[in-house]
Design a protein around this motif. Structure first.
Motif, mmCIF file in Angstrom:
data_model
loop_
_atom_site.group_PDB
_atom_site.id
_atom_site.type_symbol
_atom_site.label_atom_id
_atom_site.label_comp_id
_atom_site.label_asym_id
_atom_site.label_seq_id
_atom_site.Cartn_x
_atom_site.Cartn_y
_atom_site.Cartn_z
ATOM 1 N N LEU A 531 0.823 -1.211 0.000
ATOM 2 C CA LEU A 531 0.000 0.000 0.000
ATOM 3 C C LEU A 531 0.855 1.259 0.000
ATOM 4 O O LEU A 531 2.043 1.224 0.319
ATOM 5 N N SER A 532 0.232 2.388 -0.353
ATOM 6 C CA SER A 532 0.962 3.659 -0.419
ATOM 7 C C SER A 532 0.278 4.760 0.382
ATOM 8 O O SER A 532 0.667 5.922 0.289
ATOM 9 N N SER A 533 -0.756 4.390 1.176
ATOM 10 C CA SER A 533 -1.479 5.385 1.983
ATOM 11 C C SER A 533 -1.647 4.870 3.407
ATOM 12 O O SER A 533 -2.031 3.717 3.602
ATOM 13 N N ILE A 534 -1.343 5.720 4.377
ATOM 14 C CA ILE A 534 -1.547 5.376 5.785
ATOM 15 C C ILE A 534 -2.301 6.511 6.461
ATOM 16 O O ILE A 534 -1.911 7.672 6.343
ATOM 17 N N ALA A 535 -3.385 6.170 7.148
ATOM 18 C CA ALA A 535 -4.155 7.150 7.919
ATOM 19 C C ALA A 535 -3.845 6.979 9.398
ATOM 20 O O ALA A 535 -3.642 5.865 9.874
ATOM 21 N N LEU A 682 8.761 6.888 6.698
ATOM 22 C CA LEU A 682 7.698 6.259 5.912
ATOM 23 C C LEU A 682 7.701 6.754 4.477
ATOM 24 O O LEU A 682 7.491 5.981 3.534
ATOM 25 N N ARG A 683 7.921 8.052 4.302
ATOM 26 C CA ARG A 683 8.020 8.572 2.930
ATOM 27 C C ARG A 683 9.204 7.943 2.202
ATOM 28 O O ARG A 683 9.126 7.641 1.013
ATOM 29 N N GLY A 684 10.293 7.724 2.936
ATOM 30 C CA GLY A 684 11.446 7.077 2.336
ATOM 31 C C GLY A 684 11.171 5.637 1.937
ATOM 32 O O GLY A 684 11.822 5.091 1.045
ATOM 33 N N LEU A 685 10.199 5.007 2.589
ATOM 34 C CA LEU A 685 9.828 3.629 2.268
ATOM 35 C C LEU A 685 8.812 3.555 1.126
ATOM 36 O O LEU A 685 8.414 2.458 0.731
ATOM 37 N N GLY A 686 8.368 4.713 0.640
ATOM 38 C CA GLY A 686 7.448 4.720 -0.491
ATOM 39 C C GLY A 686 6.005 4.991 -0.146
ATOM 40 O O GLY A 686 5.122 4.845 -0.993
ATOM 41 N N ILE A 687 5.716 5.398 1.099
ATOM 42 C CA ILE A 687 4.352 5.773 1.471
ATOM 43 C C ILE A 687 4.110 7.199 0.984
ATOM 44 O O ILE A 687 4.724 8.147 1.478
ATOM 45 N N GLU A 688 3.218 7.356 0.013
ATOM 46 C CA GLU A 688 3.020 8.658 -0.631
ATOM 47 C C GLU A 688 2.043 9.551 0.115
ATOM 48 O O GLU A 688 2.170 10.774 0.090
ATOM 49 N N ARG A 689 1.035 8.948 0.766
ATOM 50 C CA ARG A 689 0.004 9.735 1.435
ATOM 51 C C ARG A 689 -0.030 9.397 2.927
ATOM 52 O O ARG A 689 -0.246 8.247 3.311
#
Length: 862
Positions: A531-535, A682-689
């Motif tokens: 996944l690329s989004s975490i809330a 997390l952004r460095g791991l590829g989480i965009e949102r």
């Protein structure tokens, strides 16, 4: 107009055998109840006392409360009487194909509805009691040939019962709870001695390394035979003798397993390999056949090693708690088995000893290494709790400085601990149980490979059968057609494919558990890795969860002491974190001034609280509550003060007594110190949102989001609106994870692709509801979990490409004339490659800010 009322009943009281909300019996219960007149909706939710509850919405005009209770009780009793659940463990690791074959064998038993077997040995079965008994299912596991033997495996019993951990839900019992009609005995019986008196030795003459040693001897004989034949340094018969001896050593366990498969009416890859080796010998290709058996046996033993290593990493968790404890009784210390400890017992723990049970500190101070349970690398300071009895009654709410867990390591101070939970109910025991259950759950990719194999293997067998008759079509001897068919048989056997996914998933789950992260199966592990989004929830997740009273602004004509006295009187009846901040701040500011008394306190869902003070109605609520009510418009001075505080990132509450506004209270919950660093990782791991969803006002949400580096913030959300927000994110962005505390955020987490609970150690509901549980209340564990999942997903993809790619290349190559020896080298080489690649996950290390986030840095002593 019809009005709907709801009743909540503890799920374990209705279905005592059911633990998770994904069990098929939940759907059966819903179907049985929804068909009744007057019952509108049935669903599972988390209860206020950390118990999963069955929530039934009904129309009182159509059906009475008593009748609803009777229907629920009757339906639950009927399902419990009809369906059983068996959870056990094979006392050794299995090959992936053996595990799948055993699951198929169990599913073939009349009355079995579902069966899953993990390569590490975990077995779960759902069955119909009228058609098959638990004893009969256990006897299936104990039958010769049910579990193929292997020299590389460990253990002595084919199907010895595991240490089954039954976890009663320690909930408060409410008036609408149904207590009758169910047996609360042990869910999984523990027969003493060997199960069914069946003993099946797997180790061989060299113990658990027998197959590896046999394979090594076969390889040595093969090498000697090849060297003698190449350089002619011995008699002509000697190379052949070496090859035949290599056949014996390399084919011993393969033949043994093939015979067991044939007796069980199965035709597995082991049998195909044996047929190919016999075919090579029949053609005089002894060296190629010996090479095939050597590499296949070597790969087989290393696959078992991989499964066994992942399994041992998990089993090591269960051995962390000591076997005995020193209990204070009548002024003396008495050594008793840990299993006999009861809640309320006082246990003495010496310096550097392991703690024997979950509990609270009553005497002494110390630092406790909690890495074995939570993954925290820094010891946590502990001190006595003021009221131990009250603390163990609500153990999951006890502050971290008072609470300790079984299996953790005491520091330099001697402490006394009051036991809060029995041994089988401890956090460590529950983690072991849940990880064991997770082992038996196959990932989406594993389901794909299973379906693929079911189509692929028959297709290969058909192709081999056609190639056997190639001499009829083309001008070549039968020997050449037979040789080609055997080469294709070797090349197309999906050995690497069978082991590629389960080895990676088990290694990932085991590594996560060792790092203080509980992942419930392959599905959340894979989903979190793609996944690329975490809330995020705000309070207690991105922030400390301990807001402080920072501002008190009075309205015209009101005094600060009056405002604080009213706020203190009302908020003392609430357990909300903001209420605690108001109480602490008001007491500090008021000192010894007279206090007011509040009565008839009532919560205003998602908005605030109301009560009676001095005969007047008091409202302490969010500003939006007053804008929603036409008769409660804010005065300009109060409105201006509120806006000013909100712009500064404060969470505000308006206080009104009767028709008079007293003023505005501002509190602030500061972000966790590591929050910004975690978001960058997390952004460095590829989480965009990175999105925050919060019940606080939008300005506060924006201020916190900006300070920690989130990409988006959604404020002013009611609990049901958080669920809608998660659904919208899934619709817009696909997979999305939700990070919260697992209690207030349970509905939103349940609707996310992956629900991640923080601070799950000691919290029943967080462990129950989350797909991924961060045992420590430490946000820095999140990059470790995401990074490990990312690595697992990469390893799975790499393994699939290798296993399928090698097969795709070898099949046409062998048809075109590639010899068996070269096909064997590539085929078995790919199997070894995917195993080694999967084992890399056990050594996964992720660092945040230069510090290891998992428990690797902790020196765990026996």
């Amino acid at each position: 107009m019809n009005t709907s009322t709801k009743i909540r009943i503890d799920l374990p009281l209705v279905l005592p055998d059911v633990q998770g909300d994904h069990d098929h019996c939940i759907a059966r219960l819903n179907a049985a109840l929804l068909g009744r007149p007057g019952i509108e909706q049935v669903h599972i939710k988390s209860g206020e006392a950390n118990t999963p509850v069955l929530c039934v919405h009904y129309q009182p005009e159509t059906i009475s409360l008593q009748r609803v209770r009777e229907l629920v009780q009757a339906a639950g009793a009927e399902l419990t009487a009809k369906y059983g659940h068996l959870s056990t463990r094979i006392e050794r690791a299995l090959h992936a194909r053996s595990a799948r074959a055993l699951a198929d064998r169990l599913r073939a038993v009349p009355g079995v509805h579902e069966a899953e077997v993990s390569p590490s040995g975990a077995v779960t079965v759902e069955y119909e009691r009228a058609l098959v008994s638990e004893e009969a299912l256990r006897s299936v596991l104990s039958e010769p040939g049910a579990v193929p033997s292997a020299g590389a495996s460990s253990g002595t019993n084919t199907a010895a019962p595991a240490q089954h951990i039954v976890v009663p839900n320690k909930a408060e019992r409410h008036d609408d709870h149904d207590h009758a009609g169910h047996d609360h005995g042990e869910r999984f019986p523990h027969p003493e001695g060997k199960e069914g008196d069946h003993e099946h030795a797997h180790g061989g003459i060299f113990g658990e390394n027998s197959e590896l040693i046999f394979a090594s001897v076969a390889g040595a004989l093969l090498a000697v035979g090849w060297l003698i034949g190449r350089y002619g340094s011995g008699p002509d018969w000697l190379p052949l003798g070496c090859y035949i001896a290599a056949y014996g050593f390399g084919g011993f366990y393969t033949t043994k397993e093939a015979v067991e498969n044939i007796l069980a009416r199965r035709f597995e890859i082991d049998t195909l390999m044996l047929v190919a080796a016999v075919g090579a010998a029949a053609l005089g290709q002894w060296a190629e056949g010996a090479l095939l058996l050597f590499l296949f046996s070597l790969g087989h033993s290393l696959e078992h090693y991989a499964m066994g290593r992942a399994r041992r990493a998990i089993e090591a968790l269960a051995k962390l708690a000591p076997e005995t404890a020193n209990v204070r009784r009548d002024g003396q210390l008495v050594e008793v088995p840990v299993g006999e400890l009861q809640p309320g017992d006082i246990v003495a723990v010496r310096p550097n000893e392991r703690l024997p049970a979950d509990g609270v500190v009553t005497v002494g101070t110390s630092s406790v290494n909690q890495a074995p349970v939570t993954g925290e690398s820094v010891p946590i300071d502990k001190q006595p709790v003021p009221d131990p009895q009250a603390a163990i009654a609500s153990f999951d709410r006890v502050p971290a400085e008072h609470r300790v867990f079984a299996g953790t390591i005491n520091g330099g101070g001697a402490i006394d601990v009051m036991v809060a939970r029995r041994a089988e109910q401890s956090t460590m025991a529950r983690v072991v149980k849940m990880v064991t259950d997770a082992e038996a759950q196959r990932s989406p990719t594993q389901h794909f490979t299973d379906r693929f194999e079911k189509l692929f293997v028959p297709s290969v067998l058909g192709l081999v059968a056609l190639l056997l008759f190639a001499w009829v079509v083309i001008d070549e001897p039968f020997v050449d057609s037979f040789y080609r068919a055997m080469a294709v048989l070797v090349a197309a056997s999906p050995c690497a494919l069978a082991i590629s996914v389960p080895s990676a998933v088990l290694s990932g789950v085991a590594r996560a558990a060792r790092g203080g992260v509980l992942v419930k199966g392959g599905a959340p592990l894979e989903n979190l890795g793609t996944l690329s989004s975490i809330a995020f929830d705000k309070t207690g997740t991105l922030t400390e969860g301990k807001p402080k009273l920072t501002d008190v602004v009075t309205a015209t004509g009101a005094s600060e002491p009056d405002l604080l006295a009213v706020a203190l009187a009302v908020e003392e009846h609430s357990d909300h974190p903001l209420a605690a901040a108001v109480i602490a701040g008001a007491k500090e500011r008021l000192g010894n001034q007279p206090k007011a008394v509040a009565s008839h306190v009532k919560s205003i869902t998602g908005r605030g609280v109301q009560a009676m003070v001095d005969g007047e109605q008091v409202h302490i609520a969010k500003p939006v509550y007053f804008t929603e009510n036409a008769n409660a418009a804010l005065p300009k001075d109060v409105d201006d003060a509120n806006r000013n505080l909100v712009e500064q990132g404060r969470t505000t509450m308006i206080v009104r007594k009767g028709a008079k506004f007293l003023g505005v209270i501002g509190v602030m919950d500061t972000p966790r110190p590591v929050a910004g660093e975690v978001m960058a990782a997390l952004r460095g791991l590829g989480i965009e949102r990175l999105i925050m969803i919060s019940g606080d006002n939008q300005q506060v949400a924006d201020a916190v989001a900006k300070s920690v580096g989130l990409t988006e913030a959604k404020g002013d959300l009611m609990p049901e609106q958080k669920v809608v927000a998660i659904k919208e994110l899934r619709t817009k962005h696909g997979k999305v994870a939700m990070v919260g505390d697992g209690v207030n955020d349970a509905p939103a987490m349940a609707n996310a692709t992956v629900g991640i609970a923080m601070g799950a150690a000691g919290s029943d509901v967080a462990l129950e509801t989350a797909d991924v549980a961060l045992m420590a209340d430490d946000l820095s564990q999140l990059p470790f979990a995401v990074g490990l999942s990312r690595s697992t997903s990469r390893v799975i993809k790499q393994n699939l490409w290798v296993s399928l790619g090698v097969v795709a290349v070898l099949i046409p190559a062998t048809i075109m004339g590639l010899n068996i020896g070269t096909a064997v080298l590539f085929h078995e080489g790919s199997t070894l490659l995917v195993v080694v690649n999967a084992l890399r996950l056990l050594a996964y290390n992720d660092k945040l800010g230069g510090k290891t986030t998992a428990s690797d840095s902790a020196q765990v002593k026996s």
